[in-house]
Design an enzyme around this catalytic site. Structure first.
Site, mmCIF file in Angstrom:
data_model
loop_
_atom_site.group_PDB
_atom_site.id
_atom_site.type_symbol
_atom_site.label_atom_id
_atom_site.label_comp_id
_atom_site.label_asym_id
_atom_site.label_seq_id
_atom_site.Cartn_x
_atom_site.Cartn_y
_atom_site.Cartn_z
ATOM 1 C CB VAL A 124 -0.971 0.044 1.213
ATOM 2 C CG1 VAL A 124 -2.045 -1.008 1.088
ATOM 3 C CG2 VAL A 124 -0.218 -0.079 2.533
ATOM 4 C CE LYS A 169 8.128 -0.205 -4.293
ATOM 5 N NZ LYS A 169 7.170 -1.125 -4.715
ATOM 6 N N GLY A 170 7.834 3.970 1.044
ATOM 7 C CA GLY A 170 8.528 5.137 1.596
ATOM 8 C C GLY A 170 9.935 5.124 1.043
ATOM 9 N N GLY A 199 11.566 1.555 2.497
ATOM 10 C CA GLY A 199 11.022 0.211 2.419
ATOM 11 C C GLY A 199 9.588 0.246 1.929
ATOM 12 C CB VAL A 248 3.691 0.383 4.180
ATOM 13 C CG1 VAL A 248 2.578 0.091 5.169
ATOM 14 C CG2 VAL A 248 4.781 1.211 4.846
ATOM 15 C CE LYS A 280 8.638 2.376 8.012
ATOM 16 N NZ LYS A 280 8.461 3.634 8.747
ATOM 17 C CG ASP A 339 11.066 12.372 8.079
ATOM 18 O OD1 ASP A 339 10.971 13.428 7.414
ATOM 19 O OD2 ASP A 339 11.175 11.248 7.548
HETATM 20 P P1 ADP Z 1 8.934 5.158 5.392
HETATM 21 O O1 ADP Z 1 9.723 5.064 6.645
HETATM 22 O O2 ADP Z 1 9.467 4.244 4.344
HETATM 23 O O3 ADP Z 1 8.695 6.568 4.945
HETATM 24 P P2 ADP Z 1 6.255 5.152 6.380
HETATM 25 O O4 ADP Z 1 5.989 4.558 7.727
HETATM 26 O O5 ADP Z 1 6.314 6.635 6.318
HETATM 27 O O6 ADP Z 1 7.536 4.509 5.756
HETATM 28 O O7 ADP Z 1 5.148 4.611 5.383
HETATM 29 C C1 ADP Z 1 5.216 4.842 3.994
HETATM 30 C C2 ADP Z 1 3.820 4.952 3.416
HETATM 31 O O8 ADP Z 1 3.081 3.746 3.612
HETATM 32 C C3 ADP Z 1 2.963 6.021 4.098
HETATM 33 O O9 ADP Z 1 3.167 7.286 3.500
HETATM 34 C C4 ADP Z 1 1.550 5.512 3.883
HETATM 35 O O10 ADP Z 1 1.101 5.842 2.584
HETATM 36 C C5 ADP Z 1 1.724 4.006 3.939
HETATM 37 N N1 ADP Z 1 1.462 3.513 5.302
HETATM 38 C C6 ADP Z 1 2.341 3.459 6.302
HETATM 39 N N2 ADP Z 1 1.813 2.936 7.410
HETATM 40 C C7 ADP Z 1 0.548 2.650 7.126
HETATM 41 C C8 ADP Z 1 -0.534 2.087 7.894
HETATM 42 N N3 ADP Z 1 -0.379 1.755 9.146
HETATM 43 N N4 ADP Z 1 -1.722 1.947 7.291
HETATM 44 C C9 ADP Z 1 -1.864 2.305 6.012
HETATM 45 N N5 ADP Z 1 -0.904 2.838 5.241
HETATM 46 C C10 ADP Z 1 0.303 3.014 5.779
HETATM 47 MG MG MG Z 2 7.859 7.894 5.983
#
Ligand code: ADP
Ligand code: MG
Length: 496
Positions: free
Chosen positions: A201, A203-204, A207, A209, A222, A323
């Site tokens: 769902v 991609k940060g 990694g 998610v 994640k 962040d």
């Molecule tokens: P990164 O550390 O790679 O930035 P994040 O935790 O910010 O990872 O998550 C990246 C993306 O994944 C978020 O911007 C969001 O779109 C999606 N995401 C993250 N956690 C969740 C969650 N608990 N439920 C739904 N979507 C999520």
């Molecule tokens: Mg993030």
């Protein structure tokens, strides 16, 4: 007279010769003698060792003063003399044992008598010890196996017992939350291994998610890339911090590290929010004033909870996010937000004078960096500095939300902060030029001032963007202001 003289002479010679004969002794002679006896003036017995074997000799000697008779008995040779007939018949020689001089051979025997049984006892106890160890080990293995089984069964039972709200029940169970804001580590591991990944769902930068299921319930997983182990480690550490559980902080379920196909997999399992990030949500959704305030209010509540240190045994250290941005904030079904992605957070405890900035090489998102971060003037040894950079970023998020809030049917498209000043993927230098050199802040749309709520929000965001970090509002101040605003929103409703 002459005859008498001759007789006397003959008698004298006879007596002399008798004396000579009387001095001769008969001695035993063996071996290699002509007869079994010999005659001499000394009988002797001798013994010598040749190639370890004793050789005995008995015989006669003429010289009673022989040096041989004075020789002492050694380990390899001995000789004894005697001076009567056949006196060497029963004379024997014991050579010295090959032992230290003055050492009594009986000591050796005594030593042997003590040592042999002692050695025997020692050997026996080692054998018995080994046997007992083996038995204990087997028993322990059996017990461990049983307790592992029981641990799993415990979770299965819980899973089976609580039906639809399994995770909530597990997480709110007083017995299981002792380790901080999450489940005990063993339970975390077990939960992680019962998860099925469903779809990616998000991609940060660090990694992916995934939406996943655990006993039919949605969870978010994640999956960190292995080069971002530090973020996983940090997030796990922060989420396990006591009392972090809060409505406006992403709910942590479990963290797990597994080794699959010789690579390390790092998982962080949290509640799943189907609306995704605030960034995703704002792309397609136009907000009304009330929802806007609700989102803004919930974010600041989460930030206050992070920033505040709670004292006491059940306390929590102060945490700065570092962040904060719309992609790291999730929208829940009740239109409240929760703050996610704590991989860069710093921890501070005033009570124990402890500042932990971790050792993550990752830096915040350039677009959201405060001027003091961009010009590298930030005081890294002062925790307050980090809180103030969060406030700068919160102001930018507020600006993103406000632009998507309709007033009299007018609304702006979604745009990221500084969209009109820097390229899509701005460099550190791009941002520095805009934020530090030109001291620009995002343009606040004029239309916001036509609405009391939005103009209040506009005022707040501007007070988050002071160049001087100490002049900015605190999270608590913002929370109080927004609470007042929400109350004024609620009032007309209550009246109606
Ligand atoms: P990164 O550390 O790679 O930035 P994040 O935790 O910010 O990872 O998550 C990246 C993306 O994944 C978020 O911007 C969001 O779109 C999606 N995401 C993250 N956690 C969740 C969650 N608990 N439920 C739904 N979507 C999520
Ligand atoms: Mg993030």
């Amino acid at each position: 007279m002459f005859q008498a003289a001759i007789l006397g002479l003959s008698l004298a010679i006879l007596s002399l010769s008798r004396n000579v004969i009387a001095d001769e002794l008969a001695c035993v002679c063996e071996p290699a003698c002509e007869s079994a006896t010999c005659s001499g003036r000394v009988c002797f017995v001798s013994k010598h060792l040749e190639e370890g074997k004793p050789h005995n000799k008995k015989g006669c000697m003429r010289d009673p003063t022989s040096e041989y008779c004075k020789g002492s008995i050694t380990e390899v040779y001995g000789m004894k003399c005697c001076f009567s007939n056949m006196c060497n018949e029963n004379l024997n020689i014991e050579l010295k044992d090959n032992i230290e001089p003055n050492e009594d051979p009986s000591h050796k025997k005594l030593l042997l008598i003590i040592l042999v049984p002692l050695f025997g006892i020692l050997l026996l106890s080692v054998l018995v010890g080994l046997l007992v160890w083996k038995l204990v080990q087997n028993r322990w293995r059996q017990m461990h196996y049983v307790s592992d089984e029981l641990g799993d069964m415990d979770i299965m039972l819980k899973a089976a017992m609580v039906g639809d709200s399994t995770l909530d029940d597990l997480l709110s169970d007083d017995c299981t939350t002792g380790s901080g804001s999450g489940l005990p580590f063993l339970v975390q591991r077990t939960v992680a291994r019962q998860i099925t990944l469903v779809e990616c769902v998000g991609k940060g930068r660090y990694g992916e998610v995934w939406r996943a299921t655990w006993h039919g319930e949605n969870v978010a997983v994640k999956i960190f890339s292995s080069r971002d182990e530090q973020s996983w480690f940090r997030e796990t550490e922060i989420y396990n911090t006591v009392l972090l559980r809060h409505d406006n902080i992403l709910g942590f379920i479990a963290s797990d590290m597994t080794s699959r196909n010789s690579s390390t997999q790092l998982w962080l399992i949290t509640h799943y929010h189907e609306h995704g990030s605030l960034y995703d949500y704002l792309q397609s959704t136009v907000l009304d004033g009330e929802t806007c305030l609700r989102l803004a209010n919930s974010i600041i509540c989460g930030l206050v909870h992070l920033h505040v240190e709670i004292f006491g045994t059940q306390g929590k250290p102060a945490i700065a996010h570092r962040d904060l941005k719309s992609r790291n904030i999730l929208v829940k079904n009740n239109m409240q937000c929760c703050i996610a992605d704590l991989g860069l957070a710093v921890i501070h405890s005033q009570s124990s004078d402890y500042l932990d900035i971790g050792n993550n090489p990752r830096v915040g998102t350039k677009r959201y960096m405060a001027p003091e971060v961009l010009d590298e003037q930030i005081r890294m040894d002062c925790f307050e500095s980090f809180k103030r950079t969060d406030i700068w970023a919160y102001g930018l998020v507020l600006w993103e939300i406000a632009r998507r809030t309709a007033v009299n049917g007018i609304v702006e498209d979604y745009k990221p902060p500084f969209f009109d000043a820097v390229p899509i993927d701005p460099s550190f230098e791009d941002m520095k030029k805009v934020v530090c050199v030109d001291q620009q802040t995002p343009t606040v749309p004029n239309r916001l001032y036509s609405d009391p709520t939005l103009s209040a929000l506009a005022k707040i965001m501007k007070e988050c963007w002071y160049q001087s970090p100490s002049a900015r509002l605190t999270a608590l101040r913002i929370k109080k202001t927004l609470k007042k605003l929400s109350n004024s929103f609620d009032k007309p409703k209550q009246l109606s």
